[in-house]
Write an enzyme that holds these catalytic residues in place. Structure first.
Site, mmCIF file in Angstrom:
data_model
loop_
_atom_site.group_PDB
_atom_site.id
_atom_site.type_symbol
_atom_site.label_atom_id
_atom_site.label_comp_id
_atom_site.label_asym_id
_atom_site.label_seq_id
_atom_site.Cartn_x
_atom_site.Cartn_y
_atom_site.Cartn_z
ATOM 1 C CG ASP A 89 20.187 -36.658 -10.174
ATOM 2 O OD1 ASP A 89 19.449 -37.086 -9.264
ATOM 3 O OD2 ASP A 89 20.015 -35.531 -10.682
ATOM 4 C CB CYS B 241 19.580 -39.311 -7.178
ATOM 5 S SG CYS B 241 17.797 -39.129 -7.235
ATOM 6 C CB CYS C 15 16.620 -32.323 -3.954
ATOM 7 S SG CYS C 15 16.483 -32.535 -5.739
ATOM 8 C CB THR C 16 21.814 -33.908 -6.078
ATOM 9 O OG1 THR C 16 20.940 -34.620 -6.962
ATOM 10 C CG2 THR C 16 22.317 -34.832 -4.995
HETATM 11 N N1 DGL Z 1 18.203 -34.857 -7.864
HETATM 12 C C1 DGL Z 1 17.282 -35.731 -7.290
HETATM 13 C C2 DGL Z 1 17.312 -35.836 -5.805
HETATM 14 O O1 DGL Z 1 18.365 -35.592 -5.225
HETATM 15 C C3 DGL Z 1 16.028 -36.122 -7.982
HETATM 16 C C4 DGL Z 1 15.041 -35.085 -8.332
HETATM 17 C C5 DGL Z 1 13.895 -35.667 -9.103
HETATM 18 O O2 DGL Z 1 14.126 -36.269 -10.151
HETATM 19 O O3 DGL Z 1 12.739 -35.512 -8.642
HETATM 20 O O4 DGL Z 1 16.358 -36.186 -5.163
#
Ligand code: DGL
Length: 276
Positions: free
Chosen positions: A21, A84, A196-197
């Site tokens: 991620d 991610c 979003c994770t």
């Molecule tokens: N955790 C991520 C996701 O699931 C990314 C967040 C990011 O870096 O903007 O989209």
């Protein structure tokens, strides 16, 4: 490009699982994998130097994701979990073209969209980063299975920086959540996907906003189950009862990552700096 036929017969069950991620978000998926598959060794890459991915171009996200995937393959991983949504929405195809003929690739959008489309029959809202919302992948993926579901997506870009800053249970985060969730786009939803994770780290605050009015989907659990199913199908589940190892590589070591990773995986883990 012609798809090469996948062959996983060279893999063995005792190899680690690679997870990546942009930062702490993927830890919500890694934690669920650890809970569901306690015998598996995990290697996690957090690209903290380049976050937030949600504000980056597709080309940049493809570049980061493919480099990290190559690194995890060099570490001998038997499967890649793109933990991610932003990387899934923008680089899944490129990651699959790179390695899916050699190792299974599990993403965080398709299994969730599929499950939701079978179980839910009402209005679904998705909150996610700009780059995920712009891809439209949630809507496409859900409506591929069930075209009667109405899907409304809203970009909520301030949440990732707030989470990476460690603003949990903080007035700033509460007002960001209130502002986004009261948006008219989400007015009639009955189900919410945290696209979003990072967002499961604020799940209590999000649930508090809605009370019992809206069902909030537990994506990390769905993804961990999908991984289990795929490993099982290819006889790659580690059944050996041993002390599992958890390795963490970060492109920039942050205090917040240290805090959350230790909370989820125990104080004895080490974080290694690795710039790709
Ligand atoms: N955790 C991520 C996701 O699931 C990314 C967040 C990011 O870096 O903007 O989209």
């Amino acid at each position: 490009m012609k798809k090469k036929k996948a062959d996983y017969t060279h893999l063995s069950a005792n190899q680690p699982i690679g997870i990546f991620d942009s930062g702490v978000g993927g830890l919500t998926v890694a934690k669920e994998i650890k809970r569901l598959l306690p015998n598996e060794d995990l290697i996690y890459f957090g690209d903290t130097k380049h976050l937030p991915y949600g504000e980056k171009s597709r080309e940049a996200i493809v570049g980061y994701s493919t480099k990290i995937t190559n690194f995890l393959i060099e570490q001998n991983c038997k499967a890649i979990v793109i933990a991610c949504n932003t990387a899934t929405a923008n680089a899944l195809q490129e990651v699959q073209e790179l390695v899916a003929d050699r190792v299974p690739v599990i993403d965080v959008i398709n299994p969730v969209a599929e499950k939701v489309s079978y179980e839910i029959h009402n209005n679904v809202g998705v909150i996610a980063t700009k780059a995920t919302v712009n891809s439209g992948l949630y809507k496409k993926s859900i409506r591929k299975h069930n075209k009667f579901i109405k899907v409304d997506e809203l970009a909520t870009p301030l949440l990732v920086p707030a989470i990476e800053e460690g603003f949990k249970n903080h007035p700033i985060t509460h007002s960001i959540i209130y502002n986004y969730l009261s948006n008219s786009k989400l007015k009639n939803i009955e189900t919410l996907i945290l696209g979003c994770t990072h967002y499961p780290l604020l799940i209590d605050e999000i649930k508090q906003y809605y009370g019992n009015r809206v069902r909030v989907i537990d994506s990390p659990n769905i993804v961990a189950n999908q991984l289990k199913m795929i490993l099982d199908k290819h006889h790659l589940l580690n059944e050996e009862n041993h002390q599992s190892t958890y390795q963490f590589f970060l492109s920039d070591i942050t205090k917040n990552f240290e805090k959350i990773s230790k909370k989820f995986f125990g104080k004895s883990i080490d974080l290694e700096l690795k710039v790709l």
